[in-house]
Design a protein around this motif. Structure first.
Motif, mmCIF file in Angstrom:
data_model
loop_
_atom_site.group_PDB
_atom_site.id
_atom_site.type_symbol
_atom_site.label_atom_id
_atom_site.label_comp_id
_atom_site.label_asym_id
_atom_site.label_seq_id
_atom_site.Cartn_x
_atom_site.Cartn_y
_atom_site.Cartn_z
ATOM 1 N N VAL A 229 0.852 -1.191 0.000
ATOM 2 C CA VAL A 229 0.000 0.000 0.000
ATOM 3 C C VAL A 229 0.887 1.240 0.000
ATOM 4 C CG1 VAL A 229 -1.790 1.292 1.227
ATOM 5 C CG2 VAL A 229 -1.835 -1.217 1.227
ATOM 6 N N ALA A 230 0.657 2.126 -0.956
ATOM 7 C CA ALA A 230 1.394 3.385 -1.039
ATOM 8 C C ALA A 230 0.666 4.464 -0.240
ATOM 9 C CB ALA A 230 1.523 3.826 -2.492
ATOM 10 N N VAL A 231 1.423 5.441 0.225
ATOM 11 C CA VAL A 231 0.856 6.615 0.877
ATOM 12 C C VAL A 231 1.256 7.839 0.065
ATOM 13 C CG1 VAL A 231 0.812 8.054 2.940
ATOM 14 C CG2 VAL A 231 0.902 5.556 3.152
ATOM 15 N N VAL A 232 0.264 8.600 -0.392
ATOM 16 C CA VAL A 232 0.486 9.754 -1.247
ATOM 17 C C VAL A 232 0.126 11.014 -0.465
ATOM 18 C CG1 VAL A 232 -0.201 10.878 -3.386
ATOM 19 C CG2 VAL A 232 0.018 8.398 -3.313
ATOM 20 N N ASN A 233 1.088 11.930 -0.358
ATOM 21 C CA ASN A 233 0.912 13.138 0.430
ATOM 22 C C ASN A 233 0.297 14.241 -0.420
ATOM 23 O OD1 ASN A 233 1.292 15.590 1.860
ATOM 24 N ND2 ASN A 233 3.039 14.740 2.961
ATOM 25 N N ALA A 234 -0.950 14.606 -0.113
ATOM 26 C CA ALA A 234 -1.638 15.697 -0.799
ATOM 27 C C ALA A 234 -1.811 16.884 0.144
ATOM 28 C CB ALA A 234 -2.993 15.232 -1.330
ATOM 29 N N GLY A 235 -0.789 17.114 0.972
ATOM 30 C CA GLY A 235 -0.820 18.267 1.861
ATOM 31 C C GLY A 235 -0.336 19.523 1.155
ATOM 32 N N ILE A 236 -0.925 20.654 1.502
ATOM 33 C CA ILE A 236 -0.475 21.959 1.037
ATOM 34 C C ILE A 236 -0.403 22.885 2.247
ATOM 35 C CG2 ILE A 236 -1.148 24.050 -0.215
ATOM 36 C CD1 ILE A 236 -2.127 22.396 -2.481
ATOM 37 N N SER A 237 0.782 23.416 2.526
ATOM 38 C CA SER A 237 0.910 24.352 3.638
ATOM 39 C C SER A 237 -0.010 25.542 3.409
ATOM 40 C CB SER A 237 2.360 24.814 3.748
ATOM 41 O OG SER A 237 3.183 23.763 4.198
ATOM 42 N N GLY A 238 -0.718 25.924 4.472
ATOM 43 C CA GLY A 238 -1.685 26.999 4.348
ATOM 44 C C GLY A 238 -2.992 26.562 3.717
ATOM 45 N N GLY A 239 -3.156 25.267 3.532
ATOM 46 C CA GLY A 239 -4.380 24.756 2.919
ATOM 47 C C GLY A 239 -5.563 24.822 3.863
ATOM 48 N N ARG A 240 -6.744 25.001 3.274
ATOM 49 C CA ARG A 240 -7.974 25.047 4.061
ATOM 50 C C ARG A 240 -9.031 24.138 3.442
ATOM 51 N NH1 ARG A 240 -9.352 31.277 5.427
ATOM 52 N NH2 ARG A 240 -8.868 31.665 3.239
ATOM 53 N N LEU A 241 -10.018 23.805 4.226
ATOM 54 C CA LEU A 241 -11.112 22.955 3.782
ATOM 55 C C LEU A 241 -12.082 23.719 2.888
ATOM 56 C CD1 LEU A 241 -12.909 20.336 3.994
ATOM 57 C CD2 LEU A 241 -13.902 21.376 6.068
ATOM 58 N N LEU A 242 -12.511 24.899 3.336
ATOM 59 C CA LEU A 242 -13.624 25.596 2.694
ATOM 60 C C LEU A 242 -13.199 26.687 1.728
ATOM 61 C CD1 LEU A 242 -15.903 26.056 5.852
ATOM 62 C CD2 LEU A 242 -15.999 24.220 4.143
ATOM 63 N N ARG A 243 -12.101 27.365 2.011
ATOM 64 C CA ARG A 243 -11.677 28.505 1.198
ATOM 65 C C ARG A 243 -10.259 28.290 0.687
ATOM 66 N NH1 ARG A 243 -13.616 34.274 3.786
ATOM 67 N NH2 ARG A 243 -15.745 33.692 4.362
ATOM 68 N N ASN A 244 -9.949 28.966 -0.403
ATOM 69 C CA ASN A 244 -8.585 28.933 -0.893
ATOM 70 C C ASN A 244 -7.660 29.607 0.106
ATOM 71 O OD1 ASN A 244 -9.655 27.763 -3.165
ATOM 72 N ND2 ASN A 244 -9.468 29.584 -4.443
ATOM 73 N N GLY A 245 -6.439 29.086 0.207
ATOM 74 C CA GLY A 245 -5.441 29.683 1.081
ATOM 75 C C GLY A 245 -4.160 29.850 0.303
ATOM 76 N N MET A 246 -3.126 29.090 0.683
ATOM 77 C CA MET A 246 -1.887 29.077 -0.087
ATOM 78 C C MET A 246 -1.984 27.998 -1.166
ATOM 79 S SD MET A 246 0.523 29.613 3.252
ATOM 80 C CE MET A 246 2.054 29.052 2.531
ATOM 81 N N GLY A 247 -3.145 27.792 -1.646
ATOM 82 C CA GLY A 247 -3.504 26.794 -2.641
ATOM 83 C C GLY A 247 -5.014 26.676 -2.637
ATOM 84 N N GLN A 248 -5.546 25.911 -3.568
ATOM 85 C CA GLN A 248 -6.996 25.739 -3.617
ATOM 86 C C GLN A 248 -7.500 24.996 -2.383
ATOM 87 O OE1 GLN A 248 -7.126 23.923 -7.684
ATOM 88 N NE2 GLN A 248 -8.802 25.366 -8.000
ATOM 89 N N SER A 249 -8.752 25.238 -2.035
ATOM 90 C CA SER A 249 -9.354 24.553 -0.900
ATOM 91 C C SER A 249 -9.404 23.047 -1.152
ATOM 92 C CB SER A 249 -10.774 25.073 -0.663
ATOM 93 O OG SER A 249 -11.646 24.631 -1.703
#
Length: 416
Positions: A229-249
């Motif tokens: 099983v692979a683990v793929v990191n889809a983290g973005i610093s400054g990321g948010r659930l509802l609104r765009n931050g330092m990347g799309q929500s």
């Protein structure tokens, strides 16, 4: 066969109908750096990259989760406003090796349209589980940099001229941001699957030791690689659930960064702390803090979209953050009202969430003597991001049987 392997095998049989119907191998996402738009120079943080590249080679290291006999590399122009011309690209199995050339429809280079990405032809380069590859890309033309991944936690290099085939670069300058490369897929056994972790800087590895692969997803990958099983990191610093931050929500990029990943079977959602903490800070002075109902609706949407694809999805509670980011322009990131909302959200996640399971990272990381704070042993020092030891504790808090159990909703778990 251990319990996790039995669960995985059972899920696969249920999805494919019969073992005989499964293909001998398929493509699986093994590494990712979620694309972000490059921000303007007046943003709170520097971009760490030049405004453009011309007649230069960019080289970066990417540690796979799972290996395989062949791989494909994905290059991105997600936020570009003009075509991106790749002159040539190559991959080396180890630092110091001469890279093997990549091809795109049989050609050494490719033009990627604005808003698009491009997958290379399969490269017969055998890689082991957890192997670090070196990916080099040569840009011959003046190329404004509009798409990147800011928090690489890995030293990358920019060198003059076309050096994509050289074992060692000459005259190179370093950066910790990532450019162009957004994913690597490997050809793996039919039983292989990926877990995608979508999150913010805590998942991106903001305070993990540089060049040491100490993000919590790295530790989780080490636990899961023996299970295929692979683990793929889809983290973005400054990321948010509802609104765009330092990347799309997370809501906006969920399709690209999670659902479109080949071989994905399970998803972990760890995001929301920036939603409740950014309003009122230098990031978002005039924003109103979201309500508990709005946050719940966002989580429900992610769960519904994952379940519609037959994916298992786990949520994670938000870790304590009292005193976060002291001595910085964001020293008002924490407030009692924000923490009260975090605790309300965590109670809901534990008791009524729409997810298939919950990873209680709040319980795993908090100080028993002061539950509003992270335990000192797990704190990087900024009271928001875990240390390397804290990242390991996060990974160990994941019940692998819960994570990889069979989905009971939806039917689309066949390899894509």
């Amino acid at each position: 066969m251990n319990r996790l392997s039995q669960l995985t095998a059972t899920a696969l049989l249920a999805l494919s109908g019969t073992a005989a119907a499964s293909p001998p191998s398929h493509w699986v996402a093994s590494w990712q750096a979620s694309p972000q738009p490059v921000w303007a120079g007046d943003f709170l943080f520097p971009t760490l990259i030049p405004g453009q590249l011309q007649d230069q080679t960019f080289r970066q290291s990417a540690r796979l989760s799972l290996g395989g006999p062949r791989l494909r590399v994905r290059l991105s122009n997600a936020y570009g406003t003009r075509p991106l011309r790749i002159g040539a690209a190559g991959v080396a199995a180890h630092a110091g090796d001469a890279p093997q050339p990549l091809r795109f429809d049989g050609q050494p280079g490719v033009v990627i349209a604005p808003g698009q990405d491009r997958l290379s032809d399969p490269l017969p380069l055998r890689a082991a589980d957890r192997q670090a590859l070196q990916v080099s890309v040569y840009l011959p033309d003046p190329t404004p940099l509009q798409t990147f991944h800011w928090e690489g936690r890995q030293t990358s290099w920019i060198a003059p001229g076309d050096q994509h085939r050289l074992p060692a670069l000459h005259g190179a300058n370093s950066t910790t941001a990532r450019l162009l490369l957004s994913g690597i897929e490997v050809e793996a056994a039919a039983s292989a699957r990926s877990v995608v972790v979508i999150g913010d800087s805590i998942t991106d590895g903001a305070t993990a030791s540089l060049d040491q692969d100490q993000r919590w997803t790295d530790h989780l990958a080490a636990r899961l690689a023996p299970e295929g099983v692979a683990v793929v990191n889809a983290g973005i610093s400054g990321g948010r659930l509802l609104r765009n931050g330092m990347g799309q929500s997370a809501l906006e990029r969920f399709q690209r960064d999670v659902l479109d990943q080949p071989g994905v079977a399970s998803v972990i959602v760890l995001i929301g702390i920036n939603d409740l903490s950014w309003p009122g800070t230098a990031f978002a002075r005039d924003e109103t803090r979201p309500t508990l109902t709005e946050l719940q609706a966002g989580y429900r949407e992610l769960a519904e979209r994952a379940h519609a694809r037959g994916l298992r999805i786990l949520g994670a509670t938000l870790a304590p953050f009292a005193g976060a980011l002291p001595g910085t322009p964001l020293d008002d990131y924490y407030a009692l009202g924000k923490d009260a909302l975090r605790q309300q959200l965590n109670v809901w996640l534990r008791t009524e969430s729409p997810f298939d399971g919950v990873i209680d990272l709040d319980a795993a990381l908090r100080d028993p003597a002061d539950p509003s704070r992270m335990a000192a042993a797990y704190d990087s020092g900024d009271h928001l991001h875990p240390s390397d030891v804290g990242n390991r504790a996060m990974a160990e808090a994941v019940d692998l049987e819960v994570l990889m159990g069979p989905s009971t909703r939806g039917v689309d778990l066949l390899p894509r």
